[in-house]
Design a protein around this motif. Structure first.
Motif, PDB file in Angstrom:
ATOM      1  N   SER A 192       0.837  -1.197   0.000  1.00  0.00           N
ATOM      2  CA  SER A 192       0.000   0.000   0.000  1.00  0.00           C
ATOM      3  C   SER A 192       0.872   1.246   0.000  1.00  0.00           C
ATOM      4  N   ILE A 193       0.304   2.346  -0.424  1.00  0.00           N
ATOM      5  CA  ILE A 193       1.024   3.612  -0.533  1.00  0.00           C
ATOM      6  C   ILE A 193       1.142   4.234   0.853  1.00  0.00           C
ATOM      7  N   ARG A 194       2.391   4.463   1.253  1.00  0.00           N
ATOM      8  CA  ARG A 194       2.654   5.013   2.579  1.00  0.00           C
ATOM      9  C   ARG A 194       3.786   6.022   2.491  1.00  0.00           C
ATOM     10  N   GLY A 195       3.863   6.870   3.509  1.00  0.00           N
ATOM     11  CA  GLY A 195       4.908   7.877   3.560  1.00  0.00           C
ATOM     12  C   GLY A 195       5.937   7.580   4.625  1.00  0.00           C
ATOM     13  N   MET A 196       6.902   8.479   4.725  1.00  0.00           N
ATOM     14  CA  MET A 196       7.968   8.418   5.717  1.00  0.00           C
ATOM     15  C   MET A 196       8.839   7.176   5.507  1.00  0.00           C
ATOM     16  N   VAL A 197       9.808   7.014   6.379  1.00  0.00           N
ATOM     17  CA  VAL A 197      10.775   5.926   6.223  1.00  0.00           C
ATOM     18  C   VAL A 197      10.091   4.568   6.284  1.00  0.00           C
ATOM     19  N   ARG A 198       9.079   4.433   7.133  1.00  0.00           N
ATOM     20  CA  ARG A 198       8.426   3.126   7.241  1.00  0.00           C
ATOM     21  C   ARG A 198       7.762   2.714   5.936  1.00  0.00           C
ATOM     22  N   GLY A 199       7.333   3.679   5.136  1.00  0.00           N
ATOM     23  CA  GLY A 199       6.768   3.341   3.833  1.00  0.00           C
ATOM     24  C   GLY A 199       7.810   2.745   2.915  1.00  0.00           C
ATOM     25  N   MET A 200       9.016   3.322   2.911  1.00  0.00           N
ATOM     26  CA  MET A 200      10.082   2.799   2.062  1.00  0.00           C
ATOM     27  C   MET A 200      10.586   1.466   2.586  1.00  0.00           C
ATOM     28  N   LEU A 201      10.630   1.283   3.887  1.00  0.00           N
ATOM     29  CA  LEU A 201      11.051  -0.007   4.448  1.00  0.00           C
ATOM     30  C   LEU A 201      10.072  -1.111   4.065  1.00  0.00           C
ATOM     31  N   ALA A 202       8.784  -0.798   4.007  1.00  0.00           N
ATOM     32  CA  ALA A 202       7.791  -1.786   3.577  1.00  0.00           C
ATOM     33  C   ALA A 202       8.011  -2.169   2.122  1.00  0.00           C
ATOM     34  N   VAL A 203       8.330  -1.188   1.282  1.00  0.00           N
ATOM     35  CA  VAL A 203       8.605  -1.466  -0.127  1.00  0.00           C
ATOM     36  C   VAL A 203       9.832  -2.355  -0.271  1.00  0.00           C
ATOM     37  N   ILE A 204      10.902  -2.028   0.443  1.00  0.00           N
ATOM     38  CA  ILE A 204      12.136  -2.811   0.357  1.00  0.00           C
ATOM     39  C   ILE A 204      11.913  -4.238   0.853  1.00  0.00           C
ATOM     40  N   GLY A 205      11.226  -4.385   1.972  1.00  0.00           N
ATOM     41  CA  GLY A 205      10.955  -5.719   2.485  1.00  0.00           C
ATOM     42  C   GLY A 205      10.153  -6.564   1.512  1.00  0.00           C
ATOM     43  N   ALA A 206       9.171  -5.944   0.869  1.00  0.00           N
ATOM     44  CA  ALA A 206       8.346  -6.671  -0.099  1.00  0.00           C
ATOM     45  C   ALA A 206       9.168  -7.086  -1.314  1.00  0.00           C
ATOM     46  N   MET A 207      10.057  -6.198  -1.796  1.00  0.00           N
ATOM     47  CA  MET A 207      10.886  -6.560  -2.938  1.00  0.00           C
ATOM     48  C   MET A 207      11.829  -7.709  -2.598  1.00  0.00           C
ATOM     49  N   ALA A 208      12.430  -7.674  -1.419  1.00  0.00           N
ATOM     50  CA  ALA A 208      13.360  -8.733  -1.035  1.00  0.00           C
ATOM     51  C   ALA A 208      12.645 -10.078  -0.926  1.00  0.00           C
ATOM     52  N   ARG A 209      11.469 -10.096  -0.306  1.00  0.00           N
ATOM     53  CA  ARG A 209      10.731 -11.362  -0.162  1.00  0.00           C
ATOM     54  C   ARG A 209      10.273 -11.876  -1.520  1.00  0.00           C
ATOM     55  N   ALA A 210       9.783 -10.961  -2.373  1.00  0.00           N
ATOM     56  CA  ALA A 210       9.316 -11.385  -3.686  1.00  0.00           C
ATOM     57  C   ALA A 210      10.460 -11.941  -4.527  1.00  0.00           C
ATOM     58  N   HIS A 211      11.622 -11.325  -4.436  1.00  0.00           N
ATOM     59  CA  HIS A 211      12.765 -11.790  -5.221  1.00  0.00           C
ATOM     60  C   HIS A 211      13.212 -13.172  -4.764  1.00  0.00           C
ATOM     61  N   ALA A 212      13.212 -13.422  -3.466  1.00  0.00           N
ATOM     62  CA  ALA A 212      13.562 -14.746  -2.966  1.00  0.00           C
ATOM     63  C   ALA A 212      12.596 -15.807  -3.493  1.00  0.00           C
ATOM     64  N   THR A 213      11.320 -15.463  -3.537  1.00  0.00           N
ATOM     65  CA  THR A 213      10.322 -16.398  -4.056  1.00  0.00           C
ATOM     66  C   THR A 213      10.547 -16.677  -5.534  1.00  0.00           C
ATOM     67  N   VAL A 214      10.858 -15.632  -6.300  1.00  0.00           N
ATOM     68  CA  VAL A 214      11.092 -15.803  -7.730  1.00  0.00           C
ATOM     69  C   VAL A 214      12.310 -16.694  -7.971  1.00  0.00           C
TER      70      VAL A 214
END
Length: 301
Positions: free
Chosen positions: A145-167
């Motif tokens: 989901s669209i979020r602001g501040m550092v926690r928003g970017m940390l959520a994006v990074i965490g999702a990319m890392a998990r998705a890449h491991a799955t791929v």
């Protein structure tokens, strides 16, 4: 998991993506190597509801904007000026389809795509914006989901890392379905709000027959930005080259002249910002800084 998949440049490390913020904060004056026209939209003074400043009244000002507190305190008429309300949203699209899971030197193209998007996302957060994410892969897409501040970017990074491991696990198991990019982008119009920057990092392999139409639809109410992730192999002349596999064996790989799956530049009328997966991250940061120029008043905190 196969240890070879956890090698640097193959495995997507969330900590490395978090550390890319330092390239933005300390590399502000690095050389601009490439650029896309425009950049993020800056706030302009207008008739919104957010106060820009309070100043003395001058002839012609709208009397309805009188600031009663300042007027009463100073005995001089003061008015408020307002800035146009624009919610800066940067919606990141990471292409992790199997065609992105290769690289000849420093990193897989999929890893480089995540690095580029992280640099862009950190820039948006530092400028007070919000970020969201869509990961395109062989399975169901991953969305944050669209979020602001550092926690928003940390959520994006965490999702990319998990998705890449799955791929990577899917590819190791032989599941290499590679959907066309145009169909995979269909969700963006439902996820990215009107006015958002939509940044797509991809090699644009298997674009599909409707990619131009899809980007055109996005451009009607959003602002597509295309980041083409290449690799040093693109510069090699046609011929056969030895390739060492993970088990230590060798085979010959053929590079033919003119890859038909790479679309011409520009794509559907949109310029392509090119990044090289084989180049150092610092060089990528300079390219990103040039392609996404900072807004006035950017915070370095």
């Amino acid at each position: 998991m196969n240890p070879a998949l956890q090698a640097p440049g193959v495995w997507l490390d969330a900590r490395s993506l978090i550390a890319l913020r330092t390239h933005l904060l300390h590399g502000a004056e690095t050389e601009v190597q490439a650029a896309l026209p425009g950049g993020f939209v800056t706030r302009r003074r207008g008739q919104g509801q957010e106060v820009a400043d309070v100043r003395q009244y001058v002839t012609g000002d709208d009397i309805r904007h009188l600031d009663r507190g300042s007027t009463a305190r100073t005995g001089v008429l003061h008015v408020r000026s307002f800035q146009e309300e624009r919610d800066q949203v940067t919606f990141l699209v990471a292409d992790f389809r199997p065609s992105m899971l290769w690289g000849t030197r420093r990193a897989f193209r999929s890893v480089a795509a995540a690095e580029a998007l992280s640099l862009i996302g950190w820039r948006a957060i530092e400028e007070g914006g919000r970020v969201g994410l869509l990961v395109i892969g062989p399975k169901m897409p991953v969305v944050t989901s669209i979020r602001g501040m550092v926690r928003g970017m940390l959520a994006v990074i965490g999702a990319m890392a998990r998705a890449h491991a799955t791929v990577l696990e899917e590819a190791q198991s032989g599941r290499l379905d590679d959907p066309d990019l145009d169909g995979a982008l269909a969700r963006v119009t439902r996820l990215a709000p009107a006015g958002a920057e939509v940044v797509i990092a991809s090699g644009f392999d298997r674009p599909g027959g409707d990619l131009s139409d899809r980007l055109g639809q996005l451009a009607r109410r959003r602002h597509p930005r295309l980041v083409m992730v290449g690799d040093g192999i693109d510069a090699l002349p046609p011929g056969s080259y030895p390739i060492r596999l993970a088990d230590g064996s060798h085979r010959l790989g053929r590079i033919d002249e003119g890859r038909e799956d790479i679309p011409p530049e520009p794509l559907a009328g949109f310029p392509l910002l090119r990044v090289d997966a084989a180049a150092p991250v610092a060089q990528m940061a300079r390219v990103i800084n040039g392609g996404f120029p900072r807004r006035e008043g950017m915070s370095h905190g």
